[in-house]
Design an enzyme around this catalytic site. Sequence first.
Site, short mmCIF file in Angstrom:
data_model
loop_
_atom_site.label_atom_id
_atom_site.label_comp_id
_atom_site.label_asym_id
_atom_site.label_seq_id
_atom_site.Cartn_x
_atom_site.Cartn_y
_atom_site.Cartn_z
N THR A 106 57.83 -27.30 5.44
CA THR A 106 57.17 -27.26 3.96
C THR A 106 57.88 -26.00 3.32
O THR A 106 58.05 -24.99 3.98
CB THR A 106 55.69 -26.88 4.02
OG1 THR A 106 55.04 -27.99 4.93
CG2 THR A 106 55.11 -26.98 2.77
N GLY A 177 49.61 -31.00 6.64
CA GLY A 177 48.74 -30.00 6.10
C GLY A 177 47.28 -30.33 6.72
O GLY A 177 47.04 -31.22 7.25
N GLU A 207 44.60 -38.43 10.54
CA GLU A 207 44.84 -37.63 11.66
C GLU A 207 43.59 -37.00 12.14
O GLU A 207 43.19 -36.66 13.27
CB GLU A 207 45.52 -36.38 10.95
CG GLU A 207 46.16 -35.46 12.02
CD GLU A 207 46.88 -34.16 11.22
OE1 GLU A 207 47.03 -34.31 9.96
OE2 GLU A 207 47.44 -33.60 11.99
#
Length: 341
Positions: A106, A177, A207
């Site tokens: 990122t 994230g 996730e």
Amino acid sequence: MMLERGLDFVSMPKIELHAHLTGSISRQCLHEIWEVKKAAGKTDLEDPLLVMPPGRHDYDLKTFFPLFSSYIYNLVNDAGSLEHSTKSVIRDFARDGVVYLELRTTPRAMPLAGLDKAGYVGAVLRAIEDAQEEAPMLHTRLILSIDRRNTLDEAGEVVALAKLFRDRGVVAVDLCGDPTKGDVSLFTPVLEEAKAAGLKTTIHFAEAEASASEAELSTIMSWMPDRLGHVIHVPETVKRQIAELSGIGLELCLSCNVHAKMIVGSFEAHHFGEWWRVDGPIVVPCTDDVGVFGSPLSNEWRLIQKHFNLQREEILGLARKGIDVIFAGDDERERLRGVMW
Ligand SMILES: [Zn+2]
């Protein structure tokens, strides 16, 4: 058969497609960076070997993200440490027999070090170019990640950077994230923009339960991503949808999911067992964050052999299938077809 036991997973040429740059930094490398900064009076942080004791790999969703925001990002906070750690990560993958690597990161501005987000990406790419000279057998590409907490403008900036640095090896955009944060539907326009620009897309998918609502999964599926990461809390209907997508890549991360208790049970319960034989999607075992979870890619393959009883030819065949879902071009695929067993 004895032959299967003899497969040397370090020597076996491997492809790694889901590796976060910062999470892949070894504790030893973090310690080296810390030592230099400490000696120069440039950090008040504690020694990484105390913060993350060697052998501790049980980070879960509650402890994992703060480790980065409150510690590692404050240690790796200038061009020097960023380049040093990037090269160290690539060297570690090369030593583990990885021949093709897609790192993801990122973009972070480091204002105290005079680095904006473009400067950050430039520094990472410079390190990748240097590492490439050092270990010519390993070719590395870069994926830029949108963070779920990003605003639409910040996400747009990631896509703009991916476009800007395409000719230096940026191949795709990722969405990652903290799964408990953000609403992914915000990012539809920027994902569409990335695709229209010819960039590939890979998305962290189901996730955690928090990021597996019907609405979120159907939004992501509507983007038609090239690859999905994790693929854990997936309802049967969505599983059937994925199974019909010929050539979609599934980046599965066994040790990460087990150590972080993202799945119920241990390795033998991992959904790798469910997916690897399915015809359409292509399963690629990946490490996610080898610096945190401590299991290099060779060990992920060893675990697969151990817990799912794959035969030698099945392992080699599966490893080679990964070539179809890399984000580099045909020349790289050709090279890998020549290099992989
Ligand atoms: Zn990940």
